[in-house]
Design a protein around this motif. Structure first.
Motif, PDB file in Angstrom:
ATOM      1  N   SER A  56       0.860  -1.187   0.000  1.00  0.00           N
ATOM      2  CA  SER A  56       0.000   0.000   0.000  1.00  0.00           C
ATOM      3  C   SER A  56       0.896   1.237   0.000  1.00  0.00           C
ATOM      4  N   PRO A  57       1.470   1.566  -1.149  1.00  0.00           N
ATOM      5  CA  PRO A  57       2.487   2.627  -1.205  1.00  0.00           C
ATOM      6  C   PRO A  57       1.962   4.038  -0.955  1.00  0.00           C
ATOM      7  N   ASN A  58       0.647   4.193  -0.821  1.00  0.00           N
ATOM      8  CA  ASN A  58       0.093   5.518  -0.526  1.00  0.00           C
ATOM      9  C   ASN A  58      -0.178   5.720   0.961  1.00  0.00           C
ATOM     10  N   TYR A  59       0.299   4.825   1.787  1.00  0.00           N
ATOM     11  CA  TYR A  59       0.024   4.914   3.220  1.00  0.00           C
ATOM     12  C   TYR A  59       0.632   6.189   3.807  1.00  0.00           C
ATOM     13  N   LYS A  60      -0.122   6.817   4.711  1.00  0.00           N
ATOM     14  CA  LYS A  60       0.323   8.032   5.389  1.00  0.00           C
ATOM     15  C   LYS A  60       0.104   7.885   6.894  1.00  0.00           C
ATOM     16  N   ALA A  61       0.882   8.633   7.653  1.00  0.00           N
ATOM     17  CA  ALA A  61       0.663   8.736   9.100  1.00  0.00           C
ATOM     18  C   ALA A  61      -0.128  10.014   9.368  1.00  0.00           C
ATOM     19  N   ILE A  62      -1.123   9.910  10.237  1.00  0.00           N
ATOM     20  CA  ILE A  62      -1.995  11.047  10.532  1.00  0.00           C
ATOM     21  C   ILE A  62      -1.888  11.368  12.018  1.00  0.00           C
ATOM     22  N   PHE A  63      -1.572  12.612  12.314  1.00  0.00           N
ATOM     23  CA  PHE A  63      -1.398  13.063  13.690  1.00  0.00           C
ATOM     24  C   PHE A  63      -2.563  13.992  14.031  1.00  0.00           C
ATOM     25  N   HIS A  64      -3.279  13.653  15.096  1.00  0.00           N
ATOM     26  CA  HIS A  64      -4.524  14.340  15.442  1.00  0.00           C
ATOM     27  C   HIS A  64      -4.334  15.219  16.675  1.00  0.00           C
ATOM     28  N   GLU A  65      -5.036  16.351  16.669  1.00  0.00           N
ATOM     29  CA  GLU A  65      -4.933  17.303  17.774  1.00  0.00           C
ATOM     30  C   GLU A  65      -5.584  16.766  19.047  1.00  0.00           C
ATOM     31  N   HIS A  66      -6.688  16.047  18.911  1.00  0.00           N
ATOM     32  CA  HIS A  66      -7.436  15.572  20.077  1.00  0.00           C
ATOM     33  C   HIS A  66      -7.538  14.050  20.078  1.00  0.00           C
ATOM     34  N   ALA A  67      -7.909  13.511  21.227  1.00  0.00           N
ATOM     35  CA  ALA A  67      -8.048  12.065  21.374  1.00  0.00           C
ATOM     36  C   ALA A  67      -9.140  11.529  20.455  1.00  0.00           C
ATOM     37  N   ASN A  68      -9.048  10.240  20.193  1.00  0.00           N
ATOM     38  CA  ASN A  68     -10.020   9.533  19.350  1.00  0.00           C
ATOM     39  C   ASN A  68     -10.076  10.111  17.940  1.00  0.00           C
ATOM     40  N   TYR A  69      -8.913  10.593  17.484  1.00  0.00           N
ATOM     41  CA  TYR A  69      -8.724  11.015  16.093  1.00  0.00           C
ATOM     42  C   TYR A  69      -9.592  12.214  15.718  1.00  0.00           C
ATOM     43  N   LYS A  70      -9.727  13.157  16.645  1.00  0.00           N
ATOM     44  CA  LYS A  70     -10.545  14.342  16.397  1.00  0.00           C
ATOM     45  C   LYS A  70      -9.667  15.587  16.335  1.00  0.00           C
ATOM     46  N   GLY A  71     -10.272  16.698  15.918  1.00  0.00           N
ATOM     47  CA  GLY A  71      -9.560  17.967  15.831  1.00  0.00           C
ATOM     48  C   GLY A  71      -8.767  18.095  14.545  1.00  0.00           C
ATOM     49  N   ARG A  72      -7.870  19.075  14.524  1.00  0.00           N
ATOM     50  CA  ARG A  72      -7.040  19.286  13.340  1.00  0.00           C
ATOM     51  C   ARG A  72      -6.169  18.065  13.070  1.00  0.00           C
ATOM     52  N   ARG A  73      -5.748  17.922  11.805  1.00  0.00           N
ATOM     53  CA  ARG A  73      -4.933  16.773  11.433  1.00  0.00           C
ATOM     54  C   ARG A  73      -3.676  17.234  10.698  1.00  0.00           C
ATOM     55  N   LEU A  74      -2.607  16.527  10.967  1.00  0.00           N
ATOM     56  CA  LEU A  74      -1.367  16.702  10.219  1.00  0.00           C
ATOM     57  C   LEU A  74      -1.077  15.376   9.535  1.00  0.00           C
ATOM     58  N   VAL A  75      -1.109  15.364   8.208  1.00  0.00           N
ATOM     59  CA  VAL A  75      -0.934  14.138   7.434  1.00  0.00           C
ATOM     60  C   VAL A  75       0.453  14.161   6.804  1.00  0.00           C
ATOM     61  N   LEU A  76       1.260  13.140   7.105  1.00  0.00           N
ATOM     62  CA  LEU A  76       2.647  13.124   6.646  1.00  0.00           C
ATOM     63  C   LEU A  76       2.974  11.815   5.934  1.00  0.00           C
TER      64      LEU A  76
END
Length: 470
Positions: free
Chosen positions: A54-74
């Motif tokens: 899956s060469p398009n896989y990204k890591a997503i960093f979330h501002e709040h718990a349970n994957y909520k709030g702003r996101r930083l996708v790297l």
């Protein structure tokens, strides 16, 4: 646990991959589970053994718990400082997930108040360069001492009050200067030949740095904890500087008359609504001195103020706040829980006045050259900072031991800035006045971009979605 992870993520407590490291290969809804809530400052993302599936896989960093709030996708790569403008997500991660479909968060350039085109020759010809933020050295863009014509137009974040553009003769905003202003009614300005400007016959082809000054009105809360300081009177006299307007409120937070306090006017800092201000100015020894700490009731409120985009200035601090207990400490110590010292350790140690040196980071701020050239050795310094945390920028250091006299720390959206200047009497305050003026201008340039009270922050918030940093 993923047996064949597509990505391997290493998160670090400090910038440049320093401090505690935690390795992850699967989603985690709350980083408190791994002891990393809101403490991540740099990231490494590797392709794992299963990445080709899956060469398009990204890591997503979330501002709040349970994957909520702003996101930083790297995507896979090394990110040495996520506090900085392209991401501005340091110490804000509370959940981490992985996804094959997410689009990476693009780096964001930041606010663009004006767009400047500079040309080597008159009539907008010859080599051209585009400028949208301060340039401390025109060598960086290959056009030192060779600008003959200029075009300026409004940028997408043009301030309501207008903008000053200052061209300097020397690097780091030094030497003679020419101002070209774009006021609130103008959309562009062109100068086909800089020699045609009044008093600029000898200025063409010698420009070496450019400062952009967005104009506005800034509210400053002056905090006094020691009646000896002369800073409040100086500040209150500085209502207009370089086209910037300042409005002041002064509060006394030390009610002990035996410790240079004001029992008649002192109030708790926690009774002040900090969000009404762009800048908090802690005067000399304001937060505590001689065995007393004055801001315990407001420690968390101050940190929250900065995290949301406020700017805090501090003059010299006293290292004599916490008395020795004879067990754990044999000497007096500083206390500064209004800073995020649990995440970014720093201390203050007793010291006498010393010669100091402005660092490269300090020069780039312009704080020691705009609007005045500051001879820092004329200033009287006091107890100074000590830290090994790389998150602190050292703006000025002592010549004898390298200890930081001037510091800057980004915390969330805002900033802490400090200089261990002594203003305990009229002479020391008078010597410090040019630095105070420069500092106000510099803090305003930060607050214009970050303060929730400023129009720019509101415009960004209404025009951006949760996946894009600002």
């Amino acid at each position: 646990m993923a047996s064949t992870p597509r990505l391997v993520v290493e998160v670090f407590e400090h910038v440049n991959f320093h401090g505690r490291k935690i390795t992850l290969v699967e989603s985690i809804p709350n980083t408190t589970e791994i002891g990393a809530q809101d403490v991540i400052s740099s990231i490494k993302i590797y392709q794992g053994p299963g990445f080709t599936a899956s060469p398009n896989y990204k890591a997503i960093f979330h501002e709040h718990a349970n994957y909520k709030g702003r996101r930083l996708v790297l995507a896979p790569g090394f990110y040495p400082n996520i506090h900085e403008i392209p991401y501005n997500f340091g110490d804000a991660i509370t959940a981490i997930s992985f996804s094959p479909a997410a689009h990476p968060t693009p780096p964001v350039y930041g606010a663009v108040p004006v767009v400047i085109e500079v040309f080597r020759d008159v009539d907008f010809s010859g080599q051209r360069s585009l400028i949208m933020r301060d340039v401390s050295s025109m060598f960086e863009i290959g056009m030192n001492d060779m600008i003959s014509s200029v075009r300026i137009q409004r940028g997408p974040n043009f301030p309501f009050s207008g903008c000053h553009i200052i061209f300097y003769e020397h690097v780091n905003f030094e030497g003679r200067r020419i101002n070209l202003d774009l006021n609130s009614r103008e959309f562009q300005k062109s100068v086909r030949n800089l020699r045609e400007l009044p008093h600029s016959q000898s200025f063409s082809d010698i420009m070496s740095s450019i400062k952009i000054v967005p104009l506005g009105v800034f509210r400053v809360l002056i905090v006094v904890g020691d009646n000896l300081t002369g800073e409040p009177a100086v500040l209150q006299s500085l209502t207009t500087l370089e086209g910037l307007e300042f409005q002041y409120t002064t509060v006394h937070i030390n009610d002990n008359p035996d410790n240079r306090g004001d029992p008649n006017n002192a109030i708790k800092l926690s009774n002040v609504t900090l969000s009404n201000y762009d800048i908090i100015w802690f005067t000399w020894f304001a937060t505590g001195h001689d065995g007393e700490y004055f801001v315990e009731d407001a420690d968390d409120a101050i940190k929250d103020f900065v995290r949301k985009g406020g700017v805090v200035w501090t003059s010299a601090m006293d290292n004599n706040i916490v008395p020795p207990d004879g067990v754990h400490a044999s000497e007096t110590a500083w206390r500064g829980d209004w800073l995020p010292v649990d995440r970014h350790p720093i201390d203050v140690v007793g010291a006498e006045d010393a010669n100091v040196t402005i660092t490269e980071d300090g020069q780039k701020t312009g704080m020691f050259t705009w609007p005045h050239k500051i001879n820092v050795d004329n200033l009287v310094t006091d107890d100074h900072w000590v830290t090994n945390d790389p998150s602190y920028q050292k703006l000025v250091v002592r010549e004898d031991n390298g200890g930081p006299i001037g510091i800057q720390l980004q915390w969330g959206d805002g900033y802490y800035v400090g200089f261990a200047v002594d203003t305990r009497d009229a002479h020391k305050t008078a010597v410090a006045k040019p630095l105070i003026e420069n500092t106000l201008c510099y803090l305003a340039s930060l607050a214009w971009q970050t303060s929730p009270r400023q129009p720019l922050k509101g415009r960004y918030r209404t025009s951006q979605n949760n996946d894009i940093m600002f």
